[in-house]
Design a protein around this motif. Structure first.
Motif, PDB file in Angstrom:
ATOM      1  N   ASP A 174      40.265  38.430  45.508  1.00 37.06           N
ATOM      2  CA  ASP A 174      41.320  37.734  46.230  1.00 37.06           C
ATOM      3  C   ASP A 174      41.129  36.229  46.093  1.00 37.06           C
ATOM      4  O   ASP A 174      40.129  35.761  45.546  1.00 37.06           O
ATOM      5  CB  ASP A 174      41.310  38.143  47.706  1.00 37.06           C
ATOM      6  N   VAL A 175      42.084  35.468  46.605  1.00 36.92           N
ATOM      7  CA  VAL A 175      42.066  34.008  46.480  1.00 36.92           C
ATOM      8  C   VAL A 175      41.668  33.378  47.818  1.00 36.92           C
ATOM      9  O   VAL A 175      42.202  33.740  48.870  1.00 36.92           O
ATOM     10  CB  VAL A 175      43.441  33.481  46.027  1.00 36.92           C
ATOM     11  N   SER A 177      41.543  29.678  49.688  1.00 32.01           N
ATOM     12  CA  SER A 177      42.149  28.360  49.475  1.00 32.01           C
ATOM     13  C   SER A 177      42.055  27.473  50.710  1.00 32.01           C
ATOM     14  O   SER A 177      41.909  27.946  51.844  1.00 32.01           O
ATOM     15  CB  SER A 177      43.613  28.511  49.056  1.00 32.01           C
ATOM     16  N   PHE A 187      51.288  28.522  44.624  1.00 31.81           N
ATOM     17  CA  PHE A 187      50.246  28.327  43.617  1.00 31.81           C
ATOM     18  C   PHE A 187      50.494  27.076  42.766  1.00 31.81           C
ATOM     19  O   PHE A 187      49.580  26.609  42.071  1.00 31.81           O
ATOM     20  CB  PHE A 187      50.163  29.532  42.676  1.00 31.81           C
ATOM     21  N   ILE A 192      42.255  25.859  40.857  1.00 33.36           N
ATOM     22  CA  ILE A 192      41.491  27.023  41.276  1.00 33.36           C
ATOM     23  C   ILE A 192      40.387  27.344  40.275  1.00 33.36           C
ATOM     24  O   ILE A 192      40.617  27.394  39.065  1.00 33.36           O
ATOM     25  CB  ILE A 192      42.411  28.249  41.490  1.00 33.36           C
ATOM     26  N   THR A 194      38.328  29.904  38.466  1.00 33.34           N
ATOM     27  CA  THR A 194      38.501  31.317  38.144  1.00 33.34           C
ATOM     28  C   THR A 194      37.400  31.771  37.194  1.00 33.34           C
ATOM     29  O   THR A 194      36.649  30.957  36.652  1.00 33.34           O
ATOM     30  CB  THR A 194      39.858  31.590  37.469  1.00 33.34           C
ATOM     31  N   PHE A 204      46.445  33.076  36.194  1.00 33.83           N
ATOM     32  CA  PHE A 204      46.666  31.972  37.134  1.00 33.83           C
ATOM     33  C   PHE A 204      47.569  30.899  36.561  1.00 33.83           C
ATOM     34  O   PHE A 204      48.289  30.230  37.302  1.00 33.83           O
ATOM     35  CB  PHE A 204      45.326  31.415  37.607  1.00 33.83           C
ATOM     36  N   ALA A 230      40.837  25.838  45.490  1.00 39.64           N
ATOM     37  CA  ALA A 230      40.723  27.273  45.755  1.00 39.64           C
ATOM     38  C   ALA A 230      39.726  27.907  44.786  1.00 39.64           C
ATOM     39  O   ALA A 230      39.358  27.315  43.766  1.00 39.64           O
ATOM     40  CB  ALA A 230      42.094  27.945  45.616  1.00 39.64           C
ATOM     41  N   CYS A 231      39.314  29.111  45.109  1.00 39.22           N
ATOM     42  CA  CYS A 231      38.497  29.925  44.206  1.00 39.22           C
ATOM     43  C   CYS A 231      38.847  31.375  44.463  1.00 39.22           C
ATOM     44  O   CYS A 231      39.737  31.677  45.264  1.00 39.22           O
ATOM     45  CB  CYS A 231      37.003  29.652  44.390  1.00 39.22           C
ATOM     46  N   GLU A 232      38.206  32.298  43.775  1.00 41.75           N
ATOM     47  CA  GLU A 232      38.584  33.702  43.929  1.00 41.75           C
ATOM     48  C   GLU A 232      37.379  34.604  43.700  1.00 41.75           C
ATOM     49  O   GLU A 232      36.492  34.293  42.911  1.00 41.75           O
ATOM     50  CB  GLU A 232      39.732  34.059  42.981  1.00 41.75           C
ATOM     51  N   THR A 254      45.499  38.860  46.928  1.00 49.44           N
ATOM     52  CA  THR A 254      46.154  39.027  45.636  1.00 49.44           C
ATOM     53  C   THR A 254      45.688  40.277  44.903  1.00 49.44           C
ATOM     54  O   THR A 254      46.443  40.852  44.118  1.00 49.44           O
ATOM     55  CB  THR A 254      45.867  37.811  44.747  1.00 49.44           C
ATOM     56  N   HIS A 256      44.047  40.500  42.336  1.00 52.95           N
ATOM     57  CA  HIS A 256      44.568  40.217  41.002  1.00 52.95           C
ATOM     58  C   HIS A 256      43.744  40.823  39.864  1.00 52.95           C
ATOM     59  O   HIS A 256      44.258  40.965  38.753  1.00 52.95           O
ATOM     60  CB  HIS A 256      44.690  38.711  40.796  1.00 52.95           C
TER      61      HIS A 256
END
Length: 353
Positions: A174-175, A177, A187, A192, A194, A204, A230-232, A254, A256
């Motif tokens: 997930d993200v 932020s 976004f 971010i 990643t 992204f 942000a990061c994930e 997300t 993702h």
């Protein structure tokens, strides 16, 4: 776990059936060294003497991954009546994921744990796993590596002189932020950090974000200094790394991508296990892996409550919109994957629809 690979199919893929041919095919610079010690070590194991393997991981001892690795060690110890032990070395003490995978391939480390994208540096076909929104569920993802897709990975890994003896996982990401991200439009312009693989960068970028290359250990400071917004990762990672203290106020669900953590055993170490114990050993590793999957889910659920307790807000998002944007970007970029590997992915998705 439901829907596991047939015992014979997995053991054949791992090189347990027809081991002599598989080991001969592995070759590599470590083969002669392993050959000089394998017989005596295997004999020691057969006589009841204990053999200890070292498993390296970058995560710390407070993580669910370490807890899972210890479960693997306990499972192997119990299943082999103490003849095989696994010593878990955490916190990146022996090096990063790429370094330790190299060590395992060279025969200098018994077991390396790494993200699937790291193993893809040696097995390019595995880049198919870097796609965003590849799997619909954890069961679907795990089914894939227990069946045809896992067989394909094993074959390629054996050619590199390693054996994938199981898969831990960090699961869906997930993200996290500093400002709320509730729609794809939010976004736009977000810097971010990643995972640095083509699938995640493409995803992204398609959302309108600006992916940033950054070492995982630098994220906290980068958030503090506004180098990134942000990061994930798995949501438990946000809590364990205290990103909320660096300005993270929101977690957007997300989901993702899904990340595996294959356990790669060197050919040297593999040869130390007598043929008649290989199946027992591998099955014990898988049993421990399944416990780690459970620990991960528990850690994520606990993290949500803990993060909300310190003021972090959880947001849902229209993942169909994100997926459509990603698929359009992927189509325009001309990305394709090996047909055999794509068929294995499709089979897993159909089996666990």
């Amino acid at each position: 776990m439901k829907n596991v690979i047939s015992r014979r199919s997995f053991l054949k893929a791992a090189g347990i059936i027809g081991a002599s041919a598989a080991l001969a095919a592995c070759g590599g610079s470590s083969a002669s060294t392993a050959g000089s010690t394998a017989g005596s070590t295997a004999g020691a194991a057969a006589s009841g003497e204990s053999v200890t393997f070292t498993l390296s991981m970058v995560d710390n001892e407070q993580s669910n991954y370490y807890k899972g690795a210890q479960a693997i060690a306990d499972s192997v110890n119990e299943a082999t009546n103490g003849q095989f032990q696994i010593k878990v070395v955490a916190g990146g003490t022996l090096g990063g994921e790429s370094d330790t995978l190299d060590m395992a391939i060279q025969g200098d480390l018994d077991i390396a744990s790494c993200a699937n994208s790291v193993l893809a540096n040696y097995i390019p076909e595995m880049s198919i796993l870097d796609q965003a929104f590849l799997w619909d569920s954890q069961d679907q993802a795990n089914y894939a590596v227990r069946n045809e897709l896992g067989d394909l990975i094993q074959e390629k890994a054996n050619a590199q002189g390693i054996h994938v003896i199981g898969y831990m996982e960090s699961g869906f990401r997930d993200v996290f932020s500093k400002k709320p991200i509730q729609t794809m439009a939010d976004f736009n312009g977000v810097k971010i950090r990643t995972m640095q693989n083509d699938g995640q960068l493409l995803a992204f970028t398609s959302f309108g974000a600006n992916p940033v290359a950054l070492a995982a250990g630098d994220q906290f400071t980068a958030l503090q200094q506004n180098t990134i917004d942000a990061c994930e990762n798995a949501v438990s990672n946000c809590w364990v790394n205290k990103f909320y203290e660096a300005g993270v106020t929101s977690v957007t669900k997300t989901h993702h991508c899904f990340v595996y953590i294959p356990l790669c055993m060197s050919d040297n170490a593999w040869k130390k296990i007598p043929d008649d114990m290989k199946d027992t050993f591998v099955e014990a590793v898988w049993a421990g892996c399944e416990k780690q999957w459970q620990y991960l889910n528990e850690a994520n659920e606990e993290a949500i409550g803990l993060l909300e307790g310190v003021g972090v807000t959880m947001y849902d998002i229209d993942t169909d919109e994100l997926k459509s944007a990603y698929e359009a970007k992927k189509a325009s970029s001309g990305v394709t994957y090996d047909e055999t590997w794509q068929a294995a992915v499709d089979a897993a998705k159909a089996a666990q629809a």
